[in-house]
Design an enzyme around this catalytic site. Sequence first.
Site, PDB file in Angstrom:
ATOM      1  N   CYS A   3     -20.192  -9.088  -0.256  1.00  0.00           N
ATOM      2  CA  CYS A   3     -19.750  -8.228  -1.354  1.00  0.00           C
ATOM      3  C   CYS A   3     -18.957  -7.048  -0.816  1.00  0.00           C
ATOM      4  CB  CYS A   3     -20.948  -7.721  -2.160  1.00  0.00           C
ATOM      5  SG  CYS A   3     -22.037  -6.675  -1.165  1.00  0.00           S
ATOM      6  N   CYS A   6     -20.752  -4.683   1.562  1.00  0.00           N
ATOM      7  CA  CYS A   6     -20.820  -5.163   2.947  1.00  0.00           C
ATOM      8  C   CYS A   6     -19.573  -4.708   3.716  1.00  0.00           C
ATOM      9  CB  CYS A   6     -20.893  -6.690   3.005  1.00  0.00           C
ATOM     10  SG  CYS A   6     -22.304  -7.402   2.160  1.00  0.00           S
ATOM     11  N   CYS A  99     -16.532 -19.357 -13.527  1.00  0.00           N
ATOM     12  CA  CYS A  99     -16.154 -20.692 -13.027  1.00  0.00           C
ATOM     13  C   CYS A  99     -15.947 -20.638 -11.510  1.00  0.00           C
ATOM     14  CB  CYS A  99     -14.860 -21.176 -13.679  1.00  0.00           C
ATOM     15  SG  CYS A  99     -14.958 -21.378 -15.467  1.00  0.00           S
ATOM     16  N   ASP A 514      11.418  10.295  -2.034  1.00  0.00           N
ATOM     17  CA  ASP A 514      12.237  10.467  -0.833  1.00  0.00           C
ATOM     18  C   ASP A 514      13.679  10.681  -1.294  1.00  0.00           C
ATOM     19  OD1 ASP A 514      12.722  10.269   2.064  1.00  0.00           O
ATOM     20  OD2 ASP A 514      13.870   8.498   1.482  1.00  0.00           O
ATOM     21  N   ASP A 720      12.357   4.051   0.547  1.00  0.00           N
ATOM     22  CA  ASP A 720      13.084   2.799   0.787  1.00  0.00           C
ATOM     23  C   ASP A 720      13.280   2.473   2.261  1.00  0.00           C
ATOM     24  OD1 ASP A 720      14.867   4.867   1.332  1.00  0.00           O
ATOM     25  OD2 ASP A 720      16.607   3.651   0.789  1.00  0.00           O
ATOM     26  N   ASP A 724       9.644   5.577   5.803  1.00  0.00           N
ATOM     27  CA  ASP A 724       8.803   5.883   4.640  1.00  0.00           C
ATOM     28  C   ASP A 724       7.512   5.062   4.637  1.00  0.00           C
ATOM     29  OD1 ASP A 724      10.686   7.668   3.544  1.00  0.00           O
ATOM     30  OD2 ASP A 724      11.799   6.010   2.637  1.00  0.00           O
TER      31      ASP A 724
END
Length: 832
Positions: A3, A6, A99, A514, A720, A724
């Site tokens: 989990c 943990c 499921c 930026d 970009d 960065d």
Amino acid sequence: MHCASCVAVIERVLSKTAGVRSATANFATETTKIEFDENIISESGLAKTIESVGYRLDIGAEEKTAAVEAVADKKKKTSGGKKTETISIKVLGMDSPHCAMIVEGALKKLSGVVNTDVDFPNQRAKVVFDSSLISVDGIFRVIADAGYKPIKEEGKTEDLLDREKNEREKQLKILETKLAVGGILSVLIFLGSFPQWFSFMPQIFNNHWILLVLTTPVQFWVGWQFYSGLRLLIKYRTADMNTLIAIGTLAAYFYSVAVTVFPFYFAQGGLAPAIYFDTSAIIIVLILLGKYFEVLMKGRASEAIKKLIGLQPKTAKILRGGKEIEISISEVQVGDMIVVRPGERIPVDGKITEGESEIDESMITGESMPVHKKVGSAVIGSTINKFGTFTFQATKIGKDTVLSQIIKMVEDAQGSKAPIQRLADLISSYFVPAVFVIAFLTFIVWFFFGPVPSFTFALVNFVAVLIIACPCALGLATPMAIMVASGNAAGKGILVKDAASLEIANKINAVILDKTGTLTEGKPQLTDVIAFDNENRKEVLTLAASLEQRSEHPLARAIIDDAKKEKIELYKLEEFKAISGKGLRGVLQTNSESGQKIEAYLGNRALAADVGLNISSYEDDVRKLENDGKTVMILMVDKKIKGALAVADVLKKESIKAVRALKENNIEVWMLTGDNDRTARAIAAQAGIDNVMSEVLPDKKSEKVRELQAQGKIVAMIGDGINDAPALTQANIGIAMGEGTDIAMESANITLMRGDLMLIPEVIKLSKRTMKIIKQNLFWAFFYNVAFIPVAAGVLFPFFGILLNPIFAGAAMAFSSLSVVGNSLRLKAKQL
């Protein structure tokens, strides 16, 4: 590791261990990646550290990790003497976290299964197994036993998509047939069960034996898929929603069979025993009808990936030995020269080597206007060539193309869990056992303390509790909304890497932009040409461009590009010399016929001083341009100052609008740049930004993000470039511009494919709408189960004489899942 807690324990203990630089644990794959100094701590030391908190570290399990993470269909590895294989399986019908839990639980009980990674939104399970202990067929058999349809993920993506589509269509056809047969039989059973209401029915249909004959095919053929729940209970000692339905309907069916076969045994006090053939038949048909609509609607919810995969061309026309041949897309190699004609889709990513065209990139960027491409321009696979014919060289193929990366990103986002989902998952895991306990308690209480006939009351309420409980509605509440939102966002040019980002984005209260390439165009442009002392402006630009024609400096390119736009003919340049840090010098032939030559300089104040010219008369004009954050170059010809040119990295046209939109949402906007404070504040003022972080070195950007976070801000960083990447990782949400570097995009949580800053407010708006839908889904799912299970158990009967008919319980259960799916699809219906 079982989990999230943990993971937290392991990461915490490792981070406090001397010599460990970083540790990242993943409980889905039960692996941890540790970066450490071998001079301080050894591998055995790491193992002891982890063992001290109750876990066992398998050193050297890198091969297993690779096997789990590989997208390849199946890879054979040898690890610790075991021959491990990884298989990727499409699991049809695995539609909810419950499921997924059932499939994972069944697989983990198999001898030889080393690891499993189950992703229910994409209906996928990756299984790492020891091939000497179990076969692929054995794994498939277990999944089928659990009530799901396994398909091996191999071959081309399109082939897999076709197989999945065929299976879905087959599933829908089977459901349609069963619904038609079950619907007709259920109507006859219902009408025949109540002769006092429907006297027009022939008496033969009132006979219990006839009703038994009509109900049996509904119970065991129409409702066959629900019996996988019984196999789970018996074989794997676990239960799901199908178990609840199977036990509930079988209880009603077998009780009715017993009444039919031994009517005198059940007759008490002169009362004819009741039969519930109509209950079991109608419940099965109603739940199956709900499943049918769910399959249809989920097909719509996952359309985003299907559309993206469907965009991939199947063939490419390549040049081999001077001839053009058409080959399958899978045979294209990096470096191949590919021809694309008008109207065709570009097969793979590459760079144009010959010709030019207008290309429709809307399916990647969301931008409707075609983009002009020429020699040297990059082209993206699957985009549409609108006009010209061109040849390009393939640079990226297969899973490395932009489209493949987008598909993987969308799948990862749809398969990831938002933090809000953990509560629903936790409740779902205890839900089915709790419902069984409530159902049996209901039966016991009604049997011993209920009115006569107590067994009938006990049975009806037992069935109602089992049927009305719906763990699926709880499990679907979050992932369905995430699935629809991330798919819809991808169509708009917004790529969301994980579900947690969608949850956090609406909490953002500070945005760091930026400057270069994010707020601005990222390349210098000529903004001003000033002619002093009544000189001619065009002549000033001609002289400056002629001087710059041999320079490779970005400022030079800006001047030359502007001269080209104005179709200026340049003078012949001789004796060119670049003067470091100051500018350049050259001799220009201004008249080719007379051979007239002039000496010219272009540069800063320091160059003017070296030449011996005083610029004080023009200081006001120069300073005004510099105060606007522009780089000023002074043109000097034959010891006279002729003019000045200003170059700047100009704001993108949407920057001002985007900043205003963020401020209107009460978000604090900051600009981050390495420029000096004066230049930075000039550009920030143009964009409408009040908060500026200037003179920030690339390696200090992440520190600036931390400073805001230390003030309690939820920070989004937009950038970009490669420099960065650390700041994008440090921020609560990292947003990369699509035309930026690959490293920036990998570091970010969200990528804006067309680099439009107006998509940032859209991301926040999408997040708010998604969270609103998730909260609505969770509220109704919780409310439905909390409110109706007690009603089904009969708590209202002593006060108001109200009992819930199991048929209505079945209808309500089917509706609860549909309402969650339908509500999530509202995200798709509305424009972002």
